[in-house]
Scaffold this motif. Sequence first.
Motif, PDB file in Angstrom:
ATOM      1  N   LYS A 135       0.817  -1.215   0.000  1.00 21.34           N
ATOM      2  CA  LYS A 135       0.000   0.000   0.000  1.00 21.34           C
ATOM      3  C   LYS A 135       0.852   1.268   0.000  1.00 21.34           C
ATOM      4  O   LYS A 135       0.453   2.298  -0.552  1.00 21.34           O
ATOM      5  CB  LYS A 135      -0.910   0.013   1.230  1.00 21.34           C
ATOM      6  CG  LYS A 135      -1.954  -1.085   1.263  1.00 21.34           C
ATOM      7  CD  LYS A 135      -2.780  -1.017   2.535  1.00 21.34           C
ATOM      8  CE  LYS A 135      -3.744  -2.171   2.673  1.00 21.34           C
ATOM      9  NZ  LYS A 135      -4.776  -2.186   1.624  1.00 21.34           N
ATOM     10  N   ASP A 136       2.029   1.221   0.631  1.00 23.07           N
ATOM     11  CA  ASP A 136       2.835   2.421   0.821  1.00 23.07           C
ATOM     12  C   ASP A 136       4.137   2.418   0.018  1.00 23.07           C
ATOM     13  O   ASP A 136       5.058   3.177   0.323  1.00 23.07           O
ATOM     14  CB  ASP A 136       3.143   2.604   2.308  1.00 23.07           C
ATOM     15  CG  ASP A 136       1.880   2.797   3.132  1.00 23.07           C
ATOM     16  OD1 ASP A 136       1.157   3.775   2.866  1.00 23.07           O
ATOM     17  OD2 ASP A 136       1.604   1.966   4.014  1.00 23.07           O
ATOM     18  N   CYS A 137       4.227   1.544  -0.994  1.00 26.31           N
ATOM     19  CA  CYS A 137       5.389   1.513  -1.899  1.00 26.31           C
ATOM     20  C   CYS A 137       6.700   1.247  -1.149  1.00 26.31           C
ATOM     21  O   CYS A 137       7.734   1.814  -1.483  1.00 26.31           O
ATOM     22  CB  CYS A 137       5.483   2.821  -2.679  1.00 26.31           C
ATOM     23  SG  CYS A 137       4.005   3.230  -3.615  1.00 26.31           S
ATOM     24  N   GLU A 138       6.652   0.342  -0.188  1.00 33.49           N
ATOM     25  CA  GLU A 138       7.820   0.096   0.658  1.00 33.49           C
ATOM     26  C   GLU A 138       8.689  -1.068   0.191  1.00 33.49           C
ATOM     27  O   GLU A 138       9.843  -1.191   0.610  1.00 33.49           O
ATOM     28  CB  GLU A 138       7.353  -0.144   2.096  1.00 33.49           C
ATOM     29  CG  GLU A 138       6.720   1.099   2.710  1.00 33.49           C
ATOM     30  CD  GLU A 138       6.068   0.838   4.047  1.00 33.49           C
ATOM     31  OE1 GLU A 138       6.158   1.706   4.932  1.00 33.49           O
ATOM     32  OE2 GLU A 138       5.451  -0.237   4.213  1.00 33.49           O
ATOM     33  N   GLY A 189      -0.026   0.809  -3.909  1.00 32.08           N
ATOM     34  CA  GLY A 189      -1.103   1.624  -3.360  1.00 32.08           C
ATOM     35  C   GLY A 189      -2.209   0.709  -2.832  1.00 32.08           C
ATOM     36  O   GLY A 189      -1.977  -0.477  -2.620  1.00 32.08           O
ATOM     37  N   ALA A 205      -2.969   4.677  -3.231  1.00 29.83           N
ATOM     38  CA  ALA A 205      -2.446   5.920  -2.687  1.00 29.83           C
ATOM     39  C   ALA A 205      -3.563   6.930  -2.450  1.00 29.83           C
ATOM     40  O   ALA A 205      -4.509   7.035  -3.230  1.00 29.83           O
ATOM     41  CB  ALA A 205      -1.420   6.507  -3.656  1.00 29.83           C
ATOM     42  N   PRO A 223      -2.584  11.118   4.788  1.00 30.77           N
ATOM     43  CA  PRO A 223      -2.518   9.887   5.586  1.00 30.77           C
ATOM     44  C   PRO A 223      -3.899   9.486   6.094  1.00 30.77           C
ATOM     45  O   PRO A 223      -4.718  10.339   6.429  1.00 30.77           O
ATOM     46  CB  PRO A 223      -1.586  10.272   6.744  1.00 30.77           C
ATOM     47  CG  PRO A 223      -0.777  11.417   6.230  1.00 30.77           C
ATOM     48  CD  PRO A 223      -1.689  12.170   5.307  1.00 30.77           C
ATOM     49  N   GLN A 236      -3.397   4.146   4.638  1.00 22.61           N
ATOM     50  CA  GLN A 236      -2.270   4.550   3.784  1.00 22.61           C
ATOM     51  C   GLN A 236      -1.543   5.708   4.434  1.00 22.61           C
ATOM     52  O   GLN A 236      -2.133   6.509   5.164  1.00 22.61           O
ATOM     53  CB  GLN A 236      -2.783   4.950   2.394  1.00 22.61           C
ATOM     54  CG  GLN A 236      -1.872   4.547   1.244  1.00 22.61           C
ATOM     55  CD  GLN A 236      -0.990   5.691   0.730  1.00 22.61           C
ATOM     56  OE1 GLN A 236      -1.332   6.862   0.866  1.00 22.61           O
ATOM     57  NE2 GLN A 236       0.141   5.350   0.133  1.00 22.61           N
ATOM     58  N   LYS A 237      -0.232   5.789   4.199  1.00 24.94           N
ATOM     59  CA  LYS A 237       0.594   6.794   4.865  1.00 24.94           C
ATOM     60  C   LYS A 237       0.592   8.143   4.150  1.00 24.94           C
ATOM     61  O   LYS A 237       1.253   9.077   4.599  1.00 24.94           O
ATOM     62  CB  LYS A 237       2.022   6.271   5.015  1.00 24.94           C
ATOM     63  CG  LYS A 237       2.103   5.083   5.959  1.00 24.94           C
ATOM     64  CD  LYS A 237       3.516   4.554   6.113  1.00 24.94           C
ATOM     65  CE  LYS A 237       3.555   3.361   7.070  1.00 24.94           C
ATOM     66  NZ  LYS A 237       4.904   2.778   7.199  1.00 24.94           N
ATOM     67  N   TYR A 248       4.633  10.478   1.638  1.00 25.74           N
ATOM     68  CA  TYR A 248       5.384   9.259   1.923  1.00 25.74           C
ATOM     69  C   TYR A 248       5.512   8.410   0.659  1.00 25.74           C
ATOM     70  O   TYR A 248       6.592   7.888   0.343  1.00 25.74           O
ATOM     71  CB  TYR A 248       4.668   8.476   3.021  1.00 25.74           C
ATOM     72  CG  TYR A 248       5.422   7.267   3.515  1.00 25.74           C
ATOM     73  CD1 TYR A 248       6.316   7.367   4.572  1.00 25.74           C
ATOM     74  CD2 TYR A 248       5.226   6.015   2.934  1.00 25.74           C
ATOM     75  CE1 TYR A 248       7.000   6.250   5.045  1.00 25.74           C
ATOM     76  CE2 TYR A 248       5.906   4.893   3.393  1.00 25.74           C
ATOM     77  CZ  TYR A 248       6.791   5.025   4.448  1.00 25.74           C
ATOM     78  OH  TYR A 248       7.479   3.919   4.905  1.00 25.74           O
ATOM     79  N   THR A 249       4.410   8.278  -0.089  1.00 24.72           N
ATOM     80  CA  THR A 249       4.412   7.489  -1.321  1.00 24.72           C
ATOM     81  C   THR A 249       5.405   8.039  -2.331  1.00 24.72           C
ATOM     82  O   THR A 249       6.187   7.289  -2.934  1.00 24.72           O
ATOM     83  CB  THR A 249       2.999   7.477  -1.937  1.00 24.72           C
ATOM     84  OG1 THR A 249       2.088   6.851  -1.030  1.00 24.72           O
ATOM     85  CG2 THR A 249       2.984   6.734  -3.264  1.00 24.72           C
ATOM     86  N   LYS A 304       9.032   7.272  -1.404  1.00 25.35           N
ATOM     87  CA  LYS A 304       9.390   5.883  -1.666  1.00 25.35           C
ATOM     88  C   LYS A 304       9.576   5.611  -3.159  1.00 25.35           C
ATOM     89  O   LYS A 304      10.481   4.872  -3.561  1.00 25.35           O
ATOM     90  CB  LYS A 304       8.308   4.956  -1.095  1.00 25.35           C
ATOM     91  CG  LYS A 304       8.289   4.907   0.419  1.00 25.35           C
ATOM     92  CD  LYS A 304       9.602   4.371   0.972  1.00 25.35           C
ATOM     93  CE  LYS A 304       9.613   4.298   2.481  1.00 25.35           C
ATOM     94  NZ  LYS A 304      10.912   3.826   3.018  1.00 25.35           N
TER      95      LYS A 304
END
Length: 344
Positions: free
Chosen positions: A88-91, A106, A108, A112, A144-145, A149-150, A153
């Motif tokens: 979800k957060d492209c980590e 995402g 996204a 947040p 989602q952050k 944040y997205t 990343k």
Amino acid sequence: MFPTSIFKASLNKSLFKIMRKYLYFRYNSTELLSQGEVVHDVSKKYITEMENDIKKNSNYFNPSPNLNTTLGKFEINNPVGLAAGFDKDCEIVTPMSYMFGFLTVGTALLNPNKGNYQDPLNNKPRLVVDSKKNSIINSQGYPQKGLDYTVEKLKQYHKRPHGKAKIILSFSGITEEKTQDRTLDSIKQIILLTRDYVDAYEENRSSPNTPFNKNLFHKDIHVKIYDIVKTHAPGKLFISKFPSYGNLPPSTVENQLLLKSAKIFHDMGIDGLVINNSRMIDVNSVGLMGQFANDIAGESGNPLFPYTLKQVSDIHSAIPDLKIIACGGISNGMHAWKLLNEGA
């Protein structure tokens, strides 16, 4: 617990099952997250630790050139992709980019979002895993952050060596204000700030866990979102995600509405449809009344596969030149093969 090569161990089905049991034995719900969400986060950390092994063995994930496919202007060397919701957060984009032909990251959001209410320690989760049915009952509601944040990343991903996967950003324009105008403005901001880092967009208004989506799923909004993407991110592919059938077989009315919506997207010039999202269910129907944070949730996992297969078949038969990405309930290679043969 871990052998020298975590990657090679992960390809062993028996060891995978042992690892899965260990994770659900080791990690429980916290004050903020249900057990399934905790295990999901831990699993992402392990994938990060496996990055070098995944990179070294990336050829394992490259099938025969006979399976190369196209999506819009892109040639994709692996027809299997990753659906939205896992990252979800492209980590973990970099390690996953060596494993798939395309990644949908995402969904996204502009700001947040904690997602839907839950109280896991008092037996009110928003996500339950049923290992016997290989299913998930989920009412997370876009946790989602946020966009800042997205974007950070995605920038980091572009600066580092990575695999060949095409990156599709799933997005929702929903904000706390929940108006159509605010939603469209939010979408515009998401597109403007991410267009340099992705290959395509998947707009997601089909999640059954966010009631406001019902106010957005009509032709005028379809057209406006399409125009925003094509105006502010020219050259990027545009994909939409469809809701699942509610029942099998679908009613004549439900089937006609589905095909009508698909025809609208096709006539607009959309690059593809993702079929489908999780299936909306009453939690009482799966024995969770009084043990779940919400009355309505989405069912995904193995029980969703027949719905996906039927929906792909119906839309491909009606609109054969519309590109379809099959999503939902795909648990093994035979599932994937059946969907490819039905037009995915």
